[in-house]
Design an enzyme around this catalytic site. Structure first.
Site: not given
Ligand code: NAG
Ligand code: NAG
Ligand code: NAG
Ligand code: NAG
Ligand code: NAG
Ligand code: NAG
Length: 653
Positions: A184, A264
């Site tokens: 991320e 995710e």
């Protein structure tokens, strides 16, 4: 004749096919024309779940992986926490619970492929997002950037780790199909493309040209802007509350072609001390999973089993709020690996898309309530300093941080004296909010109050000039997300008493784990009787007790949960192993998971507690209690929560 001929042809064909299978090297790749992955040339889609080996005792890896396989998953995803394997520079540990190679072999034996996320940064609600605290010994280091000291440390670590992982790549006969680079990155302020390009080259140089490397970012263009980079396949992450069409449109913006990937998909959500336990309904998860699979997307469920932040491994978010010991996550398998309604709901969805393996799902492991254990008060931290601080104290005019003192985790005792007599209540303050993260304050051995980062920056004290001022400072876990990850611990700025800056510090780094595991703590001799404490607070002290696994009950020992109803906040060890932090005074977690591998039938089991605020066990004896059911949801509401919506990345900034 014709029959024989066609049989011959058939057998020839079969031979050719099997020879081809034998000789064709395994392959795993991206297909940009057909918008999918290809495994050995065939169209492939993963339905995966996250499991962090660092949060599960090794003895239970197989049980949890088999349960994941039986849910119909064909892959798992795991993080590698750098700080778990290199606690000090150049000292590597890959044994026991840290044996990631054994974990990969087990996954492969069970029939699961692996999506590997080796960092270097992982977030994961893990101490400092997996980065080793010793990186902070360069005070102004810019983590997750081209900072030369940071990059040099990353190069050395990856030079150790990636060659170890290479034989486990699918191309090389192992289970690893894809490898994530960074994590991320688009959510981080630095936006340093040179850093990401460097990592890309580094990963390629160790792992080869064939492996599929990818990135993961929040499903929004603002995240992908700094997260996606040429040469790494961009995937997104989002939870069941998100608009799936919009989320994959964001991925398509970065990757117009190739497989749709949600790296995710949140089955639950994280917790913080003092906030309500996160719960996400099985129906919502099942419905969103079904929609994503119907679109042909690849989905990894984060978490499939959360597990436990044993010891000091929990992280924290900003504004400072630490995560509890349990990482249950309201995942389909509980912290203890138990099957839930959500597990079966997910399995029913997967069944519509893949064949579910036959045979029974392994049952939840049995739990046993060993009952109450009486705890005897041992030494206070101040009385045990000689035992706890074998490297001896460090003296300096102004306070030093944990890293200055060469200690990463746990507790440090800061000691000085009152420079003037304070006969009236006088503010002891940290004007720059520099108590990281909680300081248990006493004057001449009498508890005087608690300073807490962001919450309590001043307390009143009284005492004579020259009185001993002790502050036991707890590192409650380093920030793991956002720009606050350079999270120095200890007293990181000066303290004042009234108008005076406090000086003349003596600082004791504490090796509490060694002292506990070596059984070196004793009772304080009565000759040193501690001064009377105020009604509401006592100085930090150890307590010890033991219990025997009962005879004649089949299948003992079993897993259990420890509960500390009359205790406030502290740390627990079972047979010298650091289980984690307890804080029933804040919640929501009230019980800590005690896995069976920590228990012994050969000797009494020893429970050691470091209680930081004082156990309210007078006149009744202090007890801890072992029960068969977890309680993770005791906190009902909190002021923090009003400012925090749940289940979205934006809430964590
Ligand atoms: C390595 O890690 C394992 C598992 O946590 C632990 O049992 C062992 O003591 C560690 N080894 C060293 C040398 O620290
Ligand atoms: C979801 O996003 C798509 C694409 O941006 C949009 O057309 C649609 O209206 C959204 N659906 C909802 C329920 O908001
Ligand atoms: C400290 O004492 C002063 C004077 O008695 C009082 O006004 C103040 O509220 C106290 N502060 C705290 C934090 O208790
Ligand atoms: C404390 O104050 C002194 C004098 O102003 C300063 O030199 C020092 O850096 C400060 N220490 C910390 C930890 O802030
Ligand atoms: C508990 O402590 C006692 C006394 O130190 C020791 O003899 C015993 O072996 C310990 N129990 C375990 C399971 O380690
Ligand atoms: C906590 O969870 C249990 C079990 O799911 C449930 O019965 C109970 O109502 C919950 N308590 C709170 C305060 O939410």
């Amino acid at each position: 004749m014709r029959l024989i001929l066609s049989l011959l042809r058939l057998s020839f064909l079969l031979t050719v096919l099997s020879v081809q299978r034998l000789w064709a090297a395994p392959s795993f790749s991206l297909d940009y024309n057909a918008d999918c992955f290809r495994k050995d040339g065939q169209r492939f889609r993963f339905i995966s779940g996250s499991i962090h080996y660092s949060r599960i005792p090794r003895v239970y890896w197989k049980d949890r992986l088999v349960k994941m396989y039986m849910a119909g998953l064909n892959a798992i995803q795991t993080y590698i926490p750098w700080n778990y394997h290199e606690e000090s520079p150049g000292m590597y540990n890959f044994s026991g619970d840290r044996d990631v190679e054994y974990f990969l072999k087990l996954a492969q034996d069970i029939g699961l492929l692996v999506i590997l996320r080796p960092g270097p940064y992982i977030c994961a609600e893990w101490e400092m997002g997996g980065l080793p605290a010793w990186l902070l010994s360069k005070k102004d280091i810019v983590l997750r950037s081209s900072d030369p000291d940071y990059v040099a440390a990353v190069d050395t670590w990856m030079g150790k780790l990636l060659p170890m992982m290479k034989p486990y790549l699918y191309q090389n006969g192992g289970p690893i199909i894809t490898v994530q680079v960074e994590n991320e990155y688009g959510s981080y302020f630095a936006c340093d493309y040179n850093y990401m390009r460097h990592l890309t080259k580094l990963f390629r140089s160790h792992l080869g040209e064939d492996v599929v490397l990818f990135t993961t970012d929040g499903a929004g263009l603002n995240y992908l802007k700094c997260g996606a980079i040429q040469g790494l396949y961009a995937s997104v992450d989002f939870g069941p509350g998100s608009n799936i069409t919009a989320a994959f449109e964001a991925q398509r913006h970065a990757e117009p072609h190739g497989p749709l990937v949600n790296s995710e998909f949140y089955t639950g959500w994280l917790d913080h001390w003092g906030s309500r336990h996160s719960v996400v309904s099985p129906d919502l998860v099942a419905k969103s999973l079904n929609q994503q699979l119907a679109m042909g997307a690849n989905v990894n469920m984060y978490m499939f089993i959360g597990g436990t932040n044993f010891g000091y491994w929990n992280g924290a978010n900003s504004p400072y709020s630490a995560q509890p010991t349990s990482y249950d996550y309201d995942a389909p398998l509980t912290e203890a690996g138990d099957l839930t309604e959500k597990y079966f709901a997910i399995r029913e969805v997967i069944r519509m898309y893949r064949r579910i393996p036959e045979g029974p799902v392994p049952p939840s492991t049995p739990k046993y309530a060993y009952g109450a254990v009486t705890m005897k008060k041992l030494q206070t931290v101040a009385d045990a300093l000689e035992i706890l601080s074998f490297s001896g104290p460090v003296k300096s005019t102004y306070p030093q941080t944990f890293i200055d003192l060469n200690q990463a985790y746990g507790y440090v005792l800061y000691r000085t004296t009152l420079p003037v007599t304070c006969s009236e209540p006088t503010p002891l303050s940290s004007p720059l909010n520099g108590v990281h993260d909680r300081a248990y304050v006493s004057v001449d051995g009498v508890a005087a109050g608690i300073l807490e980062r962001n919450k309590v920056i001043s307390i009143n004290v009284t005492g004579k000039a020259g009185s001993q001022l002790d502050m036991l400072v707890e590192n409650m876990g380093r920030i793991n997300y956002g720009k606050g990850i350079n999270d120095f611990k200890g007293l990181v700025s000066n303290l004042t008493l009234g108008k005076d800056t406090l000086t003349g510090w003596t600082m004791y780094g504490l090796s509490i784990d060694d002292a506990v595991s070596q059984g070196r703590l004793g009772e304080t001799p009565s000759a040193w009787a501690n001064p009377p404490q105020p009604a509401s607070l006592s100085t930090p002290a150890f307590y010890g007790g033991s219990f025997i696994i009962p005879d004649g009950i089949p299948d003992l020992p079993q897993d259990t949960y420890i509960k500390l109803p009359n205790w406030r906040k502290g740390q627990i060890w079972i047979n010298g192993v650091n289980l984690g932090r307890y804080w029933p005074a804040r919640g929501p977690q009230m019980t800590l998971f005690v896995p069976v591998n920590l228990l012994s039938t050969a000797a009494p089991n020893n429970v050691t507690v470091l209680e930081l605020e004082g156990a309210s066990c007078n006149p009744q004896p202090c007890t801890v209690e072992f029960s068969a059911t977890p309680i993770l949801n005791a906190t009902v509401q909190s002021e923090d929560e009003q400012h925090r919506r749940l289940f979205a990345k934006e809430d964590l900034l």
